[in-house]
Design a protein around this motif. Structure first.
Motif, PDB file in Angstrom:
ATOM      1  N   GLN A   1      -3.565  -0.472  -2.031  1.00  0.00           N
ATOM      2  CA  GLN A   1      -3.959  -1.686  -1.304  1.00  0.00           C
ATOM      3  C   GLN A   1      -3.007  -2.836  -1.620  1.00  0.00           C
ATOM      4  O   GLN A   1      -2.679  -3.648  -0.746  1.00  0.00           O
ATOM      5  CB  GLN A   1      -5.400  -2.053  -1.667  1.00  0.00           C
ATOM      6  CG  GLN A   1      -6.432  -1.084  -1.095  1.00  0.00           C
ATOM      7  CD  GLN A   1      -7.828  -1.301  -1.640  1.00  0.00           C
ATOM      8  OE1 GLN A   1      -8.014  -1.924  -2.695  1.00  0.00           O
ATOM      9  NE2 GLN A   1      -8.827  -0.789  -0.929  1.00  0.00           N
TER      10      GLN A   1
ATOM     11  N   GLU B   1       0.036  -2.492   0.479  1.00  0.00           N
ATOM     12  CA  GLU B   1      -0.185  -2.962   1.849  1.00  0.00           C
ATOM     13  C   GLU B   1      -0.208  -4.483   1.914  1.00  0.00           C
ATOM     14  O   GLU B   1       0.347  -5.086   2.845  1.00  0.00           O
ATOM     15  CB  GLU B   1      -1.502  -2.389   2.380  1.00  0.00           C
ATOM     16  CG  GLU B   1      -1.453  -0.895   2.672  1.00  0.00           C
ATOM     17  CD  GLU B   1      -2.644  -0.414   3.488  1.00  0.00           C
ATOM     18  OE1 GLU B   1      -2.436   0.274   4.499  1.00  0.00           O
ATOM     19  OE2 GLU B   1      -3.787  -0.747   3.099  1.00  0.00           O
ATOM     20  N   GLU B   2      -0.836  -5.105   0.921  1.00  0.00           N
ATOM     21  CA  GLU B   2      -0.915  -6.567   0.889  1.00  0.00           C
ATOM     22  C   GLU B   2       0.463  -7.206   0.754  1.00  0.00           C
ATOM     23  O   GLU B   2       0.686  -8.328   1.212  1.00  0.00           O
ATOM     24  CB  GLU B   2      -1.822  -7.019  -0.264  1.00  0.00           C
ATOM     25  CG  GLU B   2      -3.306  -6.741  -0.010  1.00  0.00           C
ATOM     26  CD  GLU B   2      -4.148  -6.891  -1.267  1.00  0.00           C
ATOM     27  OE1 GLU B   2      -3.577  -7.292  -2.303  1.00  0.00           O
ATOM     28  OE2 GLU B   2      -5.362  -6.601  -1.205  1.00  0.00           O
TER      29      GLU B   2
END
Length: 446
Positions: free
Chosen positions: A106, A109-110
């Protein structure tokens, strides 16, 4: 180099770091890394950190690896790259710390690394989500991956199909299987093994066998896992004759069944009430040199008690202890339930006391015994057992009262349930002169 007046470059340091890490000399590598940190010209870069993080991960020191990631971002003001994240994700996936693996993805992706995320990172995060019981979140990542132009592979499809099967989502699992075939990905024995397992879970045994036979015809390597999946499915469905036939076929084809395979068939026989066959298979297991496990004995003890063959069940318990197999809390619970329902709860308590020196201390053992008696409607015996436990100086958890109240109510003994609610039984005391005693559970029936 230094004696010759030549200062090592950062590249030289990184080569040395990598060599030390690959040789397993992590502490020396850390010393070299710390030496780099003191010199402005060769301060560690992303590559340096990646090498050291790789070393920590290989050594099983995941926390130290994560600490270096924090140092990299906060102190060195460096941005981790896909190698950093992939190394850490692989480490946490291998160690079973799936939430951390998912969190690292995650973070990637951030940071806007979507198009640069390698395929293996998707394999890891989708696998982690599936193993963490989140197949639909795994599907969401899968769809994002495809939109970003990253192709799926067999491992990703197989993980998703397997997870959907475990959640009983037949439609989703089979749709994924069709998508996999349409995408042109070559189906291997692992994928077919998962499909056979899923079909067995869905109760589609004819289709499972057809899929299995289809693999044989196509020349796909069929292994013991295929047979075990079918054995497990047939056993749970009570189709033990078919399971036995498959077991014999498996042996005839040269596959050596392991403990899990034997246990699956023994469990199926026991649940079908065929305890003689189950015990005979256990003996065959021993004769074939396959290790009997605590689960083997737990299955047999449970089945024998249900057939009211209490002495035989106890003999298996003693045989397990004599072989040096350490009982689990589940194994004792099975034994204790059988003994309590046979009216031998004193013997169950004695065996429980014998387990402590072995390091086996089932925390809810007494509670479980009282519970099984209450469910069987043997409330007087449950009260006698509870009072006996208190007499030995042990506490009865307050939730036992609640459990007993609910059991009485369900059994139609509403008056006794109300009496217990408004009494001090198990939680209060009665006085006899200067002596204070706990109010006994057995007073409920006086």
């Amino acid at each position: 180099m230094r004696l010759a007046g030549v200062e090592p470059s950062r590249l030289i340091y990184n080569c040395l770091l990598d060599g030390l890490v690959n040789a397993g000399l992590l502490d020396t590598a850390v010393n070299v890394f710390d030496a780099m940190s003191t010199e402005d010209q060769v301060r560690p870069d992303v590559v340096s950190y990646n090498i050291l993080i790789k070393g920590y991960c290989r050594a099983g020191r995941a926390q130290d690896a994560m600490a270096r990631l924090s140092d990299m971002q906060e102190q060195a003001k460096l941005t981790p790259d896909k190698v950093t994240y992939l190394t850490l994700m692989q480490c946490h996936y291998s160690e079973g710390t799936y939430p951390v693996c998912i969190g690292l993805f995650q973070e990637m992706e951030e940071r806007g690394m979507g198009k640069d995320i390698p395929q293996h990172a998707y394999v890891l995060v989708i696998g982690a989500l599936c193993k963490d019981g989140k197949p639909f979140e795994g599907m969401a990542v899968f769809e994002r991956m495809l939109k970003r132009g990253c192709a799926a592979n067999a491992a990703i499809y197989t993980a998703l199909i397997d997870s959907m099967g475990k959640f009983g989502r037949e439609k989703e699992a089979m749709v994924l299987f069709e998508r996999m075939k349409d995408s042109g990905i070559k189906l291997d024995s692992v994928t077919y093994g998962v499909i056979v397992n899923c079909l067995c879970r869905f109760g589609k045994f004819d289709e499972a066998v057809a899929c299995f036979r289809n693999c044989e015809e196509k020349g796909i390597a069929v292994n013991a896992i295929f047979y075990t999946s079918l054995l497990d499915g047939f056993g749970k469905a009570g189709m033990v004759d078919q399971a036995q036939e498959l077991f014999e076929e498996m042996i005839a084809k040269g596959f050596v069944p392991d403990s899990y395979c034997y246990n699956v068939l023994i469990d199926g026989l026991a649940k079908s009430g065929r305890m003689d066959d189950a015990c005979a298979l256990c003996k065959r297991m021993e004769d074939d040199g396959c290790d009997q496990t605590v689960y083997t004995y737990t299955i047999l003890i449970d089945g024998l008690f249900k057939k009211h063959k209490n002495e035989e069940a106890l003999k298996f318990w003693d045989a397990m202890i004599d072989k040096g197999i350490t009982p689990t809390a589940a194994a004792f619970r099975t034994l204790a339930n059988g003994l309590c329902l046979s009216g031998k709860f004193s013997q169950a308590c004695r065996i429980l006391d014998e387990l402590a020196p072995m390091g086996v201390i089932p925390e809810t053992a007494h509670e479980d015994m009282i519970n099984v008696l209450c469910k069987a409607g043997r409330f007087k015996q449950a009260c006698k057992l509870a009072d006996g436990i208190v007499k030995k100086g042990r506490e009865i958890p307050g939730r036992v009262r609640t459990m007993m109240i609910n059991a009485l109510r369900k059994a139609g003994n509403t008056d006794l349930a109300v009496k217990l609610v408004h009494s001090k039984i198990g939680i209060g005391y009665e006085r006899s002169g200067s002596i204070k005693r706990r109010v006994k559970f057995q007073t409920l029936f006086q």
